[in-house]
Write an enzyme that holds these catalytic residues in place. Structure first.
Site, PDB file in Angstrom:
ATOM      1  CG  ASP A 232      -2.161   0.920   0.939  1.00  0.00           C
ATOM      2  OD1 ASP A 232      -2.064   1.796   0.052  1.00  0.00           O
ATOM      3  OD2 ASP A 232      -3.200   0.768   1.604  1.00  0.00           O
TER       4      ASP A 232
HETATM    5  C1  BGC Z   1      -5.067   3.265   0.035  1.00  0.00           C
HETATM    6  C2  BGC Z   1      -5.124   2.293  -1.121  1.00  0.00           C
HETATM    7  C3  BGC Z   1      -4.881   3.028  -2.422  1.00  0.00           C
HETATM    8  C4  BGC Z   1      -3.563   3.776  -2.338  1.00  0.00           C
HETATM    9  C5  BGC Z   1      -3.226   4.537  -3.588  1.00  0.00           C
HETATM   10  C6  BGC Z   1      -3.846   4.144   0.008  1.00  0.00           C
HETATM   11  O1  BGC Z   1      -3.963   5.190   0.920  1.00  0.00           O
HETATM   12  O2  BGC Z   1      -5.129   2.563   1.252  1.00  0.00           O
HETATM   13  O3  BGC Z   1      -6.357   1.638  -1.166  1.00  0.00           O
HETATM   14  O4  BGC Z   1      -4.905   2.124  -3.482  1.00  0.00           O
HETATM   15  O5  BGC Z   1      -3.622   4.689  -1.258  1.00  0.00           O
HETATM   16  O6  BGC Z   1      -4.090   5.594  -3.759  1.00  0.00           O
END
Ligand code: BGC
Length: 735
Positions: free
Chosen positions: A269
């Protein structure tokens, strides 16, 4: 790729040779799957790469791309959010939108809406739609589906997720993944794993027993890999049993890549990586969301290169990561001439989002037969509520969609009713937040101002008195429910309850439509009105779908994918005081008793149970029969359920099959969902539906034997229309 090589002009024979390999690899993959031949060819490519080039592929080259190798003609891997539409383009190294004019997309109904359809085929269509849009925008990996289990209604991100039930989660996930990947885009199962709360998500250490881990929290992920063939998985922010997810040997190496045989790549993530060596050793393949740009900004950049050079990480481990990345690239036909090109907002996409939106609407209550509204009787319709005009494609923290279009509830009613019904709109309540520093919550989110607006309420009451019927669009919105923060209670915000009470008191034909991503306290609303509908943030076609359900063009068939409790303390995590955890640890003391498993086993009455959803018609189950009475461990139970539409209207009903293990050596929930099927029936018509349950699905995970176990003995099969509306049962024996 070949084009790129030609452009370079100085392409060596070797590069051309590799390029030909890459092209032929695609053929090998499509003909034989990821076979030995393909692996050998990938090995040949890896053998041409320098260590520096390999490391470059293991981290971001911009906010949403990971690097390729120009010398070898390998392009960047392009990631995109997900999960309910393709996110607008952001700067290469900035979260600010670039302000492009060609980066809008279809807004698909969010997770709980898709789950409320209980329709795996529709999940496949959903996946195809979002996959095609990702492709049209030139993306390789779609960051979805998001499938964390609803452990508490307060989780700010439930609107992204599907359900509290692992079996429904698995069915929807598999459909979604297959759909996305049919468009030559890799799906990404997120957030692996146990990211069930946003409070302290970046440091919380989740403690959960092995049984709950497997039966509840990983079940959908395992299905997404084994049945769906998901090509990528996102490691979440939190810890599990003391180790960050992105360096969690047990969950990444042993479980995902070992036991489940996952061949694709694990991406972190954004910003969820904490180390170079441990991440490399314990499962992470691609780090995204660095602390700036360039290799020094990533743990899996310069620091990892150094660690390999110093012998702390074997280069073979790096090779394996590159192999996984190449495997994904070939599986999605990256840089291949016959790759799907995708499309945005086609008539088919609009139809899919409409179908999902319409099937996702749940009729919670219709006691006085107010619904469906009748155009011949309703000449004036009062429409109230901030949500009648609110758009939900964006808002709050995190991913949204720059929607190509979004039909609000009010616009949907206007579209459908034209001049047949006079619509009187008034806001009734408005979303308002306290902007004082004291009222701010996690991530700077403002607290809602719940003071009823008496002027707006009086205006609404006046209109309600002179209208034939009233529809109030209430609930929540994307600013109130958001990534990175949890709600603090179940209260409906913005003083809307007072509006509903006041309006319902003067007009008995008041219908409330709740638009929310999770459960709220509905006890007062439920008592005030005789007709109540429920939906999640319902996508580009939301308004048309609401209008069609309200006026009976569509007979509602949605079923709740989670329990709506009477009060917060009825939810296991809250009853046991284990949310949001203490001293950085969240102990899931309720174990497997999540959602209705807890309510049923503990005998707690919910306000609306899991699987609940009415129709404008009525149905009954005449019989439930199995093909045999005794089964072997490797058998499959063929359950025949005979269903009749006993009402006056054609409609769709969802037959839900639960299993109760009558003589288990371990505690088992009172019932567990093991099958479902949807059936459309004309009034008076009867039909059989067959639901197959592999006997192995009756297993529990034994944390002493450390394996799935189906104990011989009797099992009760319960067929009904919700987890508490069981019509017929039958017994079978497993040998
Ligand atoms: C989220 C993810 C997301 C990523 C990119 C993170 O803060 O938890 O679900 O895909 O950001 O935007």
């Amino acid at each position: 790729m070949l084009r790129l090589l030609k452009k370079q002009g100085k392409a060596s024979c070797m590069i051309l040779f590799i390029a030909i390999f890459l092209v032929s690899l695609h053929t090998v993959y499509s003909e034989t799957g990821a076979g030995t031949d393909a692996d050998a060819k990938i090995s040949a490519i890896i053998s041409q790469m320098t260590l520096e080039e390999k490391i470059v592929m293991l981290h971001g080259s911009s906010l949403f791309n990971s690097a390729g190798i120009e010398r070898l003609g390998i392009e960047e891997m392009k990631f995109t959010d997900g999960p309910f539409g393709i996110r607008e383009e952001l700067g290469r190294n900035s979260w600010a939108p670039v302000g492009a004019t060609d980066d809008s997309a279809t807004f698909l109904p969010t997770g709980p809406a898709l789950a409320a359809t209980w329709n795996n085929t529709l999940a496949l269509e959903y996946g195809k739609c979002i996959g095609a849009e990702a492709r049209a925008r030139g993306k390789d990996v779609l960051l979805g589906p998001a499938l964390n289990i609803f452990r508490t209604p307060l989780c700010g991100r439930n609107f992204d997720y599907f359900t509290e039930d692992p079996f429904l989660n698995a069915g929807i996930t598999v459909g979604y993944v297959k759909g996305v990947q049919s468009q030559d885009v890799a799906a990404c199962l997120k957030h692996y794993a146990l990211n069930n709360q946003e409070t302290e998500r970046g440091r919380i250490d989740v403690q959960v027993d092995e049984r709950a881990l497997r039966e509840i929290y990983l079940y959908g992920f395992e299905a997404g890999i084994k049945q769906g063939g998901a090509l990528t998985v996102m490691g979440s922010y939190n810890k599990f049993r003391g180790a960050w997810l992105c360096e969690n040997d047990y969950l990444m190496n042993k479980m995902l890549k070992g036991e489940w045989g996952f061949k694709g790549l694990v991406v972190s993530d954004w910003g969820a990586t904490h180390s170079s060596v441990n991440s490399a050793l314990y499962g992470l393949d691609v780090e995204m969301g660095g602390r700036g740009s360039g290799p020094d900004a990533y743990f899996m950049g310069s620091a990892l290169l150094k660690a390999v050079q110093e012998g702390q990480v074997d280069e073979k481990i790096i090779d394996e990561k590159v192999r996984r990345i190449l495997h994904v690239m070939f599986s999605i036909k990256k840089q291949q001439p016959d790759r799907a090109t995708g499309a945005i907002n086609t008539p088919e996409h609009r139809q899919t989002v409409y179908n999902v939106a319409a099937e996702a609407i749940v009729l919670l209550k219709n006691s006085a037969g107010v619904l469906p509204l009748n155009v011949d009787k309703v000449h004036t319709l009062a429409v109230f509520g901030d949500n009648a005009m609110e758009k939900h494609a964006q808002g709050g923290f995190g991913a949204g969609v720059k929607a190509k279009y979004e039909i609000t509830p009010l616009a949907g009613l206007q579209n459908r009713l034209q001049d047949k019904v006079k619509i009187n709109y008034a806001q009734g309540y408005k979303k308002q937040f306290q902007q004082t520093p004291g009222g701010r919550r996690f991530f700077g989110a403002p607290a809602p101002d719940n003071t009823p607006d008496t002027t707006l309420i009086q205006e609404a009451v006046k209109i309600a008195k002179s209208s034939d019927a009233v529809v109030i669009f209430a609930g929540s919105n994307r600013n109130f429910e958001s990534e990175a923060r949890d709600r603090t209670d179940l209260q409906l915000p913005f003083g809307q309850v007072e509006l509903i009470q006041a309006v319902a008191a003067v007009n008995p034909n008041t219908v409330v439509v709740m638009i929310t991503g999770a459960a709220f306290d509905l006890s007062v609303v439920e008592k005030s009105v005789s007709a109540l509908l429920w939906s999640s943030f319902n996508g580009s076609e939301a308004g048309n779908a609401y209008a069609d359900v309200l006026f009976g063009k569509v007979n509602p068939s949605g079923k709740l994918p989670y329990t709506i409790p009477v009060k917060l303390d009825d939810i296991a995590a809250h009853a046991l005081g284990t949310f949001p955890g203490e001293n950085g640890k969240a102990e899931y003391k309720e174990s497997i008793l999540v959602g209705y498993r807890w309510f049923d086993t503990k005998g707690i009455e919910p306000l609306y149970c899991f699987g609940h959803g009415l129709s404008y018609s009525t149905f009954e189950i005449n019989s439930v029969k199995t093909d045999k009475s005794k089964y072997t461990q490797d058998g499959t139970i063929d359950v025949k359920v005979t269903v009749k539409n006993t009402g006056q209207t054609a409609g769709t009903e969802t037959i839900q099959l639960y299993v109760h293990d009558t003589e288990a050596s371990v505690m088992r929930p009172q019932k567990e969902l093991k099958g479902y099927a949807k059936l459309f029936l004309q009034p008076g018509k009867k039909q059989d539906v067959h639901i197959k349950i592999p006997v192995k699905d009756l297993a529990f995970y034994s944390d002493t034997a450390m394996q799935w176990v189906v104990e011989p003995g009797q099992f009760e099969l319960l067929a009904g229309f919700s987890s508490r509306d069981i019509h017929k049962t039958t017994l079978i024996t497993v040998k």
